[in-house]
Design an enzyme around this catalytic site. Structure first.
Site, PDB file in Angstrom:
ATOM      1  N   TYR A 261       0.752  -1.197   0.038  1.00 22.37           N
ATOM      2  CA  TYR A 261      -0.133  -0.135   0.220  1.00 22.37           C
ATOM      3  C   TYR A 261       0.795   1.359   0.196  1.00 22.37           C
ATOM      4  O   TYR A 261       0.517   2.352  -0.778  1.00 22.37           O
ATOM      5  CB  TYR A 261      -1.064  -0.104   1.216  1.00 22.37           C
ATOM      6  CG  TYR A 261      -1.749   1.085   1.415  1.00 22.37           C
ATOM      7  CD1 TYR A 261      -3.100   0.713   1.048  1.00 22.37           C
ATOM      8  CD2 TYR A 261      -1.446   2.132   2.182  1.00 22.37           C
ATOM      9  CE1 TYR A 261      -4.289   1.986   1.235  1.00 22.37           C
ATOM     10  CE2 TYR A 261      -2.588   3.054   2.459  1.00 22.37           C
ATOM     11  CZ  TYR A 261      -3.772   2.883   2.081  1.00 22.37           C
ATOM     12  OH  TYR A 261      -4.471   3.870   2.320  1.00 22.37           O
ATOM     13  N   CYS A 262       1.898   1.221   0.881  1.00 23.81           N
ATOM     14  CA  CYS A 262       2.730   2.368   0.846  1.00 23.81           C
ATOM     15  C   CYS A 262       3.597   2.703  -0.311  1.00 23.81           C
ATOM     16  O   CYS A 262       3.714   3.715  -0.800  1.00 23.81           O
ATOM     17  CB  CYS A 262       3.594   2.428   2.039  1.00 23.81           C
ATOM     18  SG  CYS A 262       2.838   2.279   3.704  1.00 23.81           S
ATOM     19  N   GLU A 263       3.964   1.299  -0.802  1.00 23.58           N
ATOM     20  CA  GLU A 263       4.898   1.545  -2.015  1.00 23.58           C
ATOM     21  C   GLU A 263       3.975   2.131  -3.469  1.00 23.58           C
ATOM     22  O   GLU A 263       4.652   3.173  -3.995  1.00 23.58           O
ATOM     23  CB  GLU A 263       5.385   0.182  -2.589  1.00 23.58           C
ATOM     24  CG  GLU A 263       6.197   0.059  -3.553  1.00 23.58           C
ATOM     25  CD  GLU A 263       6.854  -1.296  -4.042  1.00 23.58           C
ATOM     26  OE1 GLU A 263       7.233  -1.504  -5.302  1.00 23.58           O
ATOM     27  OE2 GLU A 263       6.583  -2.071  -3.252  1.00 23.58           O
TER      28      GLU A 263
END
Length: 419
Positions: free
Chosen positions: A398-400
């Site tokens: 999700y962060c990537e």
């Protein structure tokens, strides 16, 4: 890399993960969610694959990313009841997957505004959960929130971080290999640039707000600085002290459990690496006035912060998200505009330099996710179940995707206090 597993994970422990184990009810809402998803998901260029049989593990070049619905009924029920929180919980429960989750999540991030029909967008805030009072970063709340994430297990973090045990974006060059060795070099480069920005050298009195596991404090002490490092994580403090002692630098580095609001003294330089995201908007004035109070006139402050565009920050500031519920309670990513406003309102600090390198964070997260996936059995041996493993995989992916889409960035921001 793929996280797709053709075999659904085991049963979710209802005591450990009550909201993941329970599929919400509501036929009408679920039917509406199913209709909206069937329209919106293909419209943004994502291919739906439904049923127990896995889609191809590798996608052809240019092929649309795939959302594989193992259990479409449960997926739509969670989406209807809890929105994006339900989306994440559905992944934790093993109800959906993807051959390339980052590509799929990146596509969602790039077309976020198109997922809800325009006539319904003005009402979107009415359906989003609001932050509970327990999410506030009072002194007790901040300690609880930091412990929730950083005190999980030093051994767990050691499974996917590089040898420097640095848990923030690295700063790569084109020559760095994209492996654990190259990541460590890029982390050292990131730390050194922060120390250079803060003019840390022989005899510098340095305060670090947010210790991590001690890499920055050690590198600053090697330069001849006298370092005070503060953290709210007992696990991080203990390992940081061990690392400092192993380097023979205990006479130059002090690591203490201390809230930034309670820090005292006057320092030539203050450095804080990806800690501001955990402060919370309500306490930004406290944080920035603390920076101003703790650095001497003419001194420097060097921050590394994840950032987002100001309008998006304002729109999301009150939302309670999957990330708040499961990974980082109490946080809010600031905008650079918000940082400037805080500095102007209550401090003598002014920004003198900025460096943005969000793509490097995407690469950092990809390497962490690869290492975490490869360490699945060792994660399990530490007592973390399959639901936790899927939670952590989703968090990293999700962060990537956020950095790859450009919806969030990371910056090193240098400030100087007027003499």
């Amino acid at each position: 890399m793929t996280t797709t597993n053709p075999h659904p994970p085991g049963a979710v422990d209802p005591h450990r993960w009550p909201d993941v184990a329970r599929v919400p009810s509501g036929r009408l809402r679920t039917a509406v969610a199913r209709l909206l998803a069937a329209r919106a998901i293909p419209a943004v260029g994502i291919r739906l694959h439904t049923g127990p049989d896995a889609p191809p593990a590798e996608l052809a070049e240019g092929e649309a990313p795939v959302l594989w619905l193992r259990d479409p009924d449960a997926f739509h029920a969670r989406l209807a009841h809890d929105g994006l929180i339900g989306f994440g919980e559905s992944y934790m429960a093993g109800e959906w997957d993807s051959p390339d989750p980052v590509a799929m999540l990146t596509r969602f991030a790039e077309h976020y505004e198109e997922l809800v029909p325009k006539p319904l967008q003005p009402f979107r805030h009415l359906t989003l959960p609001r932050r509970p009072a327990s999410d506030r970063n009072t002194r007790d709340g901040a300690r609880r929130h930091i412990s929730h994430h950083y005190d999980l297990s030093n051994d767990l973090f050691g499974l996917f971080l590089d040898r420097t045990m640095t848990y923030s974006s690295a700063l790569f060059t084109d020559e760095d290999p994209r492996d654990a060795y190259g990541l460590a070099r890029a982390q050292e480069r990131k730390v050194d640039r922060l120390l250079d920005a803060a003019r840390v050298g022989e005899g510098t009195r340095l305060l670090e707000i947010g210790t991590g596991w001690g890499e920055l404090a050690v590198r600053a002490a090697r330069r001849g600085a006298q370092v005070t490092s503060i953290t709210l994580s007992a696990e991080q403090r203990d390992l940081a002290r061990e690392r400092v002692a192993a380097e023979g630098l205990s006479d130059r580095v002090t690591v203490d459990l201390c809230d930034y609001r309670d820090a005292t003294g006057s320092y030539d330089s203050v450095v804080s690496c990806e800690m501001i995201e955990a402060v919370g908007e309500r306490y930004w004035p406290d944080y920035f006035t603390a920076l101003d109070r703790l650095v001497r006139p003419g001194g420097r402050v060097a921050l590394q912060s994840i950032t987002m565009e100001h309008q998006l920050m304002r729109a999301s500031r009150g939302s309670y998200t999957w990330m708040h519920k499961y990974v980082f309670p109490g946080g809010l990513i600031p905008s650079v505009t918000a940082i400037r406003e805080q500095l102007a309102a209550g401090t003598g600090l002014r920004i003198t330099d900025r460096l943005a390198f969000g793509h490097d964070y995407a690469e950092t997260l990809r390497l962490w996710r690869d290492s975490f996936t490869e360490a699945a059995e060792r994660v399990r041996s530490l007592g973390f179940d399959d639901t936790f493993r899927r939670m952590w995989t989703f968090y990293l992916a999700y962060c990537e995707a956020g950095f790859r889409s450009g919806i969030i960035d990371v910056e090193q921001i240098t400030m100087e206090r007027a003499a």
